[in-house]
Motif scaffolding. Sequence first.
Motif, short mmCIF file in Angstrom:
data_model
loop_
_atom_site.label_atom_id
_atom_site.label_comp_id
_atom_site.label_asym_id
_atom_site.label_seq_id
_atom_site.Cartn_x
_atom_site.Cartn_y
_atom_site.Cartn_z
N VAL A 41 0.86 -1.18 0.00
CA VAL A 41 0.00 0.00 0.00
C VAL A 41 0.90 1.23 0.00
N HIS A 42 0.82 2.00 -1.05
CA HIS A 42 1.66 3.18 -1.22
C HIS A 42 1.15 4.34 -0.38
N GLU A 43 -0.19 4.47 -0.29
CA GLU A 43 -0.77 5.59 0.45
C GLU A 43 -2.24 5.31 0.75
N ARG A 44 -2.74 5.93 1.82
CA ARG A 44 -4.16 5.94 2.15
C ARG A 44 -4.61 7.40 2.17
N CYS A 45 -5.80 7.67 1.64
CA CYS A 45 -6.23 9.06 1.54
C CYS A 45 -7.76 9.13 1.57
N ASP A 46 -8.25 10.35 1.63
CA ASP A 46 -9.70 10.56 1.53
C ASP A 46 -10.16 10.45 0.09
N VAL A 47 -9.43 11.14 -0.81
CA VAL A 47 -9.83 11.21 -2.22
C VAL A 47 -8.63 10.87 -3.10
N LEU A 48 -8.81 9.89 -3.97
CA LEU A 48 -7.81 9.53 -4.96
C LEU A 48 -8.32 9.98 -6.32
N VAL A 49 -7.53 10.80 -7.00
CA VAL A 49 -7.87 11.28 -8.34
C VAL A 49 -6.95 10.60 -9.34
N LEU A 50 -7.53 9.90 -10.29
CA LEU A 50 -6.75 9.13 -11.26
C LEU A 50 -6.72 9.85 -12.60
N GLY A 51 -5.58 10.49 -12.90
CA GLY A 51 -5.41 11.21 -14.15
C GLY A 51 -5.30 12.70 -13.91
N GLY A 52 -4.17 13.29 -14.33
CA GLY A 52 -3.93 14.71 -14.07
C GLY A 52 -4.20 15.61 -15.25
N ARG A 69 -7.73 14.88 2.30
CA ARG A 69 -6.38 14.39 2.00
C ARG A 69 -6.45 13.76 0.61
N VAL A 70 -5.72 14.32 -0.34
CA VAL A 70 -5.88 13.98 -1.75
C VAL A 70 -4.58 13.45 -2.34
N VAL A 71 -4.69 12.37 -3.09
CA VAL A 71 -3.60 11.87 -3.92
C VAL A 71 -4.02 12.02 -5.38
N LEU A 72 -3.13 12.58 -6.19
CA LEU A 72 -3.36 12.72 -7.64
C LEU A 72 -2.31 11.90 -8.37
N LEU A 73 -2.75 10.92 -9.14
CA LEU A 73 -1.87 10.02 -9.88
C LEU A 73 -1.88 10.39 -11.36
N GLU A 74 -0.71 10.61 -11.94
CA GLU A 74 -0.60 11.01 -13.34
C GLU A 74 0.51 10.21 -14.04
N ARG A 75 0.24 9.75 -15.24
CA ARG A 75 1.18 8.87 -15.95
C ARG A 75 2.35 9.61 -16.58
N TYR A 76 2.16 10.91 -16.92
CA TYR A 76 3.23 11.66 -17.59
C TYR A 76 4.05 12.46 -16.57
N ASN A 77 5.01 13.27 -17.08
CA ASN A 77 5.86 14.08 -16.20
C ASN A 77 5.29 15.46 -15.96
N HIS A 78 4.06 15.70 -16.40
CA HIS A 78 3.43 17.02 -16.27
C HIS A 78 1.94 16.85 -16.05
N LEU A 79 1.30 17.94 -15.66
CA LEU A 79 -0.14 17.96 -15.50
C LEU A 79 -0.79 18.69 -16.68
N GLY A 80 -2.07 18.43 -16.88
CA GLY A 80 -2.82 19.17 -17.88
C GLY A 80 -3.39 18.35 -19.01
N GLY A 81 -2.88 17.12 -19.21
CA GLY A 81 -3.45 16.29 -20.26
C GLY A 81 -3.44 16.98 -21.61
N LEU A 82 -4.58 16.93 -22.29
CA LEU A 82 -4.65 17.49 -23.63
C LEU A 82 -4.52 19.01 -23.63
N SER A 83 -4.82 19.68 -22.51
CA SER A 83 -4.70 21.14 -22.48
C SER A 83 -3.25 21.60 -22.44
N THR A 84 -2.32 20.69 -22.20
CA THR A 84 -0.89 21.03 -22.20
C THR A 84 -0.13 20.04 -23.08
N GLY A 85 0.02 18.82 -22.61
CA GLY A 85 0.77 17.82 -23.36
C GLY A 85 0.15 17.45 -24.69
#
Length: 481
Positions: A41-52, A69-85
């Motif tokens: 188990v890497h972390e426990r949190c209130d809210v897990l958001v999958l995809g940045g 308490r929020v964890v945000l998991l993102e596959r790339y090295n940046h945030l923003g998805g299509l609005s950036t990458g």
Amino acid sequence: MGTLTPEERHFFRSDVNARDSERKQRQPQGHITEPARQVPVHERCDVLVLGGGPSGVAAAVAAARSGARVVLLERYNHLGGLSTGGLVIWIDRMTDWSGRHVIHGLAAEFMERLGRDAVAGPPREDWGSRDTAKADYWSLRTAAFHGVVTHSPTIDPEMLKGVYHQMVREAGVDLILHGWMVAPIAEEGRVKGAVFESKQGRRAILASVVVDTTGEGDLYAAAGAAFSSDIDAHDIHHCINTSWLFAGVDMRRWLDFRAHEPQAYSAFLARGRETLGSFEKPIVSWRDDVATFLGPRKSGFSALDVDEMTQVEWESRKSMAEHLAFYRAHAPGFENAWHMLMAPQIGTRHGRRLVGVKSVRRGAWDAGAVEADEVGISPSPSPKFPNISVPYGALVPEKLDGVLAAGKHISCDTNSHGFMREIPQCWLTGQAAGTAAALAADAGVLPRDVDVRRLQALLTAQGVPLRQAAAETPRAHTAEA
């Protein structure tokens, strides 16, 4: 329901380019059996958001600012998805046809934090203007449609990446980059977290509420939620491509050519289509020396098939090289153009759409009714229609518990998906989902049992414009007939 013209269905139009390649047919190669394993188990949190992406950043910031308490998991090295990458740097309309700024809240904060040098678009006093000269000027700059000037800026993607990271860090979100969700953790129809992979191996995150902002509903689909995958084959809402930027251009000269030499411009387009087949026109960026190409948009490919997406990458890269040669040879202002960047993220518009408690549907456009559980207002695709009410129930799976959806894979039909997939609408649904997830975690209730009046009050306090529906008690968990 009447038949819609393309102009009524979408405010930004482009050619839909049918695929001319054969599908790769892989033959069955048998199976292997994976041994059972214990996953740390890497972390426990209130809210897990999958995809940045845009919806994931909005969800994470909103949830953390609400005290979760929020964890945000993102596959790339940046945030923003299509609005950036993805280089979708043209941010579609955040104003309605009267000029009212209806997609506000975090969406407005993102734009304000970018600063003047990173945003190009009409000044606030011109939003909603029907002045012919202003509309003509901004229509060439993707910020006026149907003769109305709109808040539809183009932005610097690197600056937006920085804004996203700053806001996530300031909110206290536990950000994990370079990690990819591979499986839900669910028991008896309730999601309780997710397993992800990284260079560190296979690990788990446990959460009270999970927000699926993967773009294609990867978490909720794997956990057993119902979803739709039908498309409108004649519309770009399902097309795939990888965008690119050309630098060393003179966009003012190009736009002058387009505006004042219509016959030559038409001949140029005809020659481009004859020469290249799938041909794309540039749009302005945040700078006059950088041109944005958001296509060609390719039909007939699946955003859920790795071989299909690989083929799209190859065809898009080939198109970029062909377009550069053609534009340098024939387009005013492009004589010294050069390859600046091909997007590191493929532009997938559609994979799955949730079957939710409620849905954003074409049949409701004409009446413009306000949903009792409204969590946001979307501009309609045409002045013919009133603003469109986005219900909380469109983020809530019909049966699966412990999870909310936000972004382009919420519950909607194909017509409504044409605009609900856009970046401002992703910010809208992300902010609503993150706030609701924090509320559910704090109250110890399922997302479908959140006090919607309380949710609406919190969103209003965050600057989200909402309207009062007819007197009734909103209940997210009552499915539509």
